[in-house]
Design a protein around this motif. Structure first.
Motif, PDB file in Angstrom:
ATOM      1  N   SER A  67       0.744  -1.182  -0.156  1.00  0.00           N
ATOM      2  CA  SER A  67      -0.048  -0.143  -0.045  1.00  0.00           C
ATOM      3  C   SER A  67       0.800   1.238   0.076  1.00  0.00           C
ATOM      4  O   SER A  67       1.836   1.357   0.701  1.00  0.00           O
ATOM      5  CB  SER A  67      -0.839  -0.043   1.284  1.00  0.00           C
ATOM      6  N   PRO A  68       0.344   2.205  -0.908  1.00  0.00           N
ATOM      7  CA  PRO A  68       1.461   3.690  -0.766  1.00  0.00           C
ATOM      8  C   PRO A  68       1.381   4.029   0.331  1.00  0.00           C
ATOM      9  O   PRO A  68       0.659   4.063   1.281  1.00  0.00           O
ATOM     10  CB  PRO A  68       0.651   4.384  -1.904  1.00  0.00           C
ATOM     11  N   ARG A  69       2.651   4.693   0.881  1.00  0.00           N
ATOM     12  CA  ARG A  69       3.013   5.378   1.909  1.00  0.00           C
ATOM     13  C   ARG A  69       2.948   6.951   1.733  1.00  0.00           C
ATOM     14  O   ARG A  69       3.371   7.211   0.360  1.00  0.00           O
ATOM     15  CB  ARG A  69       4.070   5.103   2.691  1.00  0.00           C
ATOM     16  N   GLY A  70       2.754   7.898   2.240  1.00  0.00           N
ATOM     17  CA  GLY A  70       2.821   9.346   1.892  1.00  0.00           C
ATOM     18  C   GLY A  70       4.256   9.628   1.651  1.00  0.00           C
ATOM     19  O   GLY A  70       5.184   9.106   1.997  1.00  0.00           O
ATOM     20  N   LEU A  71       4.255  10.647   0.757  1.00  0.00           N
ATOM     21  CA  LEU A  71       5.730  11.311   0.516  1.00  0.00           C
ATOM     22  C   LEU A  71       5.656  12.789   0.861  1.00  0.00           C
ATOM     23  O   LEU A  71       4.757  13.496   0.487  1.00  0.00           O
ATOM     24  CB  LEU A  71       5.993  11.088  -0.975  1.00  0.00           C
ATOM     25  N   LEU A  72       6.805  13.005   1.698  1.00  0.00           N
ATOM     26  CA  LEU A  72       6.736  14.387   2.072  1.00  0.00           C
ATOM     27  C   LEU A  72       7.119  15.245   1.005  1.00  0.00           C
ATOM     28  O   LEU A  72       7.952  14.929   0.261  1.00  0.00           O
ATOM     29  CB  LEU A  72       7.865  14.471   3.301  1.00  0.00           C
ATOM     30  N   ASN A  73       6.572  16.609   0.996  1.00  0.00           N
ATOM     31  CA  ASN A  73       6.876  17.530  -0.081  1.00  0.00           C
ATOM     32  C   ASN A  73       8.377  18.220   0.476  1.00  0.00           C
ATOM     33  O   ASN A  73       8.039  19.069   1.688  1.00  0.00           O
ATOM     34  CB  ASN A  73       5.835  18.748  -0.156  1.00  0.00           C
ATOM     35  N   ILE A  74       9.412  17.910  -0.072  1.00  0.00           N
ATOM     36  CA  ILE A  74      10.645  18.603   0.629  1.00  0.00           C
ATOM     37  C   ILE A  74      11.066  19.918  -0.082  1.00  0.00           C
ATOM     38  O   ILE A  74      12.188  20.348  -0.292  1.00  0.00           O
ATOM     39  CB  ILE A  74      11.960  17.654   0.513  1.00  0.00           C
ATOM     40  N   GLY A  75       9.880  20.639  -0.676  1.00  0.00           N
ATOM     41  CA  GLY A  75      10.065  21.625  -1.520  1.00  0.00           C
ATOM     42  C   GLY A  75       9.985  21.563  -3.101  1.00  0.00           C
ATOM     43  O   GLY A  75      11.066  21.113  -3.459  1.00  0.00           O
ATOM     44  N   ASN A  76       8.860  22.090  -3.291  1.00  0.00           N
ATOM     45  CA  ASN A  76       8.739  21.666  -4.873  1.00  0.00           C
ATOM     46  C   ASN A  76       8.944  20.269  -5.489  1.00  0.00           C
ATOM     47  O   ASN A  76       9.589  20.025  -6.549  1.00  0.00           O
ATOM     48  CB  ASN A  76       9.497  22.554  -5.794  1.00  0.00           C
ATOM     49  N   SER A  77       8.752  19.318  -4.488  1.00  0.00           N
ATOM     50  CA  SER A  77       9.141  17.911  -4.849  1.00  0.00           C
ATOM     51  C   SER A  77       7.907  17.294  -5.465  1.00  0.00           C
ATOM     52  O   SER A  77       7.768  15.878  -5.567  1.00  0.00           O
ATOM     53  CB  SER A  77       9.863  17.166  -4.012  1.00  0.00           C
ATOM     54  N   CYS A  78       6.747  17.956  -5.510  1.00  0.00           N
ATOM     55  CA  CYS A  78       5.464  17.332  -5.685  1.00  0.00           C
ATOM     56  C   CYS A  78       5.383  16.472  -6.951  1.00  0.00           C
ATOM     57  O   CYS A  78       4.881  15.374  -7.418  1.00  0.00           O
ATOM     58  CB  CYS A  78       4.221  17.991  -5.408  1.00  0.00           C
ATOM     59  N   TYR A  79       5.893  17.198  -8.149  1.00  0.00           N
ATOM     60  CA  TYR A  79       6.155  16.448  -9.484  1.00  0.00           C
ATOM     61  C   TYR A  79       6.815  15.184  -9.306  1.00  0.00           C
ATOM     62  O   TYR A  79       6.331  14.117 -10.099  1.00  0.00           O
ATOM     63  CB  TYR A  79       6.881  17.389 -10.446  1.00  0.00           C
ATOM     64  N   ALA A  80       8.007  15.195  -8.401  1.00  0.00           N
ATOM     65  CA  ALA A  80       8.706  13.769  -8.238  1.00  0.00           C
ATOM     66  C   ALA A  80       8.011  12.756  -7.408  1.00  0.00           C
ATOM     67  O   ALA A  80       7.918  11.633  -8.026  1.00  0.00           O
ATOM     68  CB  ALA A  80      10.173  14.140  -8.006  1.00  0.00           C
TER      69      ALA A  80
END
Ligand SMILES: [Zn+2]
Ligand SMILES: [Zn+2]
Length: 282
Positions: A67-80
């Motif tokens: 199951s997917p886990r959240g990914l932190l937005n480490i500053g403009n990283s939403c595209y990645a």
């Protein structure tokens, strides 16, 4: 459909578009035995860099409960992050990564994308808080110096970079892509997963001679304009014959000059995992 990624970039071809990754119905995929048939004329046994039967097992595996886990937005990283979520939920790829068959024989002296993705997928098996893509993003600069420096980038560009890098890694131990036969390059695990073939047919409207060209693809870019209102419409538009005329005239070898011609694209071999990038110009 595995997921939909809003493309967030401002400087790439897919700006303002939507990217989707979908699993094709298995029946639409021609058996790769046609590959050996194609090469059969040379009466040479073609080996596969990754056995296709093994890939099919990964593709059809029922016991898949990541199951997917959240990914932190480490500053403009939403595209990645959006791309990583889609990739790590792409079943055959996740199973391949979970088996850790790459890292056991990895030649990478320094940081390696495939090893990193393996570790990322291993973490998905444990429950817990959101993960960070910072290691991938900081190292991705070594592959593409423009990416991973904290600025907003294009999701499609990032996906292409990851897929191309994984493909290169598959060829590394054989000396890299310049040393491997192009047909053999189409038999890596990454090619079995994302690779497909596009056929472009051009017919001269003077002598009616037809010429065909094939192109290996890892994703499909479709344009949304005019009457296109759905994915089916976009695919129809993509495969609609186009007249090459005026400034766009075609140079026919037989007629030895520029002539009017009709060009048509079609998907000669659909990828097992088809990634579609929708480009919106209007
Ligand atoms: Zn590695
Ligand atoms: Zn001609």
């Amino acid at each position: 459909m595995v997921g939909a990624i809003p493309a967030q970039g401002t400087n790439g071809a897919a700006s303002g578009g939507i990217m989707e990754m979908m699993c094709l119905k298995k029946s639409t995929k021609p058996a790769r035995s046609s590959f050996s048939a194609l090469c059969g004329a040379r009466r040479k046994k073609i080996k596969m860099l990754f056995p296709y039967e093994e890939f099919v097992k990964f593709f059809q595996c029922e016991a898949f409960d990541l199951s997917p886990r959240g990914l932190l937005n480490i500053g403009n990283s939403c595209y990645a992050n959006a791309v990583l979520q889609c990739l790590t939920c792409t079943k055959p790829l996740s199973i391949y990564l979970l088996r850790q068959s790459h890292s056991r024989a990895c030649y990478g002296k320094d940081w390696c994308l495939m090893c990193e993705l393996e570790q990322h997928v291993m973490l998905l098996r444990e429950s817990g808080g959101p993960l960070s893509s910072s290691r991938i993003l900081s190292h991705i600069r070594s592959i593409n110096c423009q990416m991973g420096d904290g600025s907003q980038e294009d999701a499609h560009e990032f996906l292409r970079l990851l897929v191309a890098s994984m493909q290169s890694i598959c060829l590394e131990r054989l000396g890299g892509e310049h040393k491997v036969d192009p047909r053999l390059q189409e038999t890596t695990f990454i090619q079995h997963t994302f690779g497909g073939r596009l056929r472009s047919k051009v017919k001269c409207l003077r002598c009616f001679h037809e010429s065909e060209r094939y192109e290996n693809i890892m994703d499909l870019t479709l344009e949304i304009y005019g009457w296109v209102e759905s994915l089916e419409d976009a695919l129809t538009q993509f495969t609609t014959p186009e007249d090459l005329d005026g400034e766009n005239m075609y140079r026919c070898g037989r007629c030895a000059g520029y002539v009017r011609a009709r060009k048509q694209l079609c998907i000669d071999e659909a990828p097992n995992i088809l990634t579609i990038v929708l480009k919106r110009f209007q």
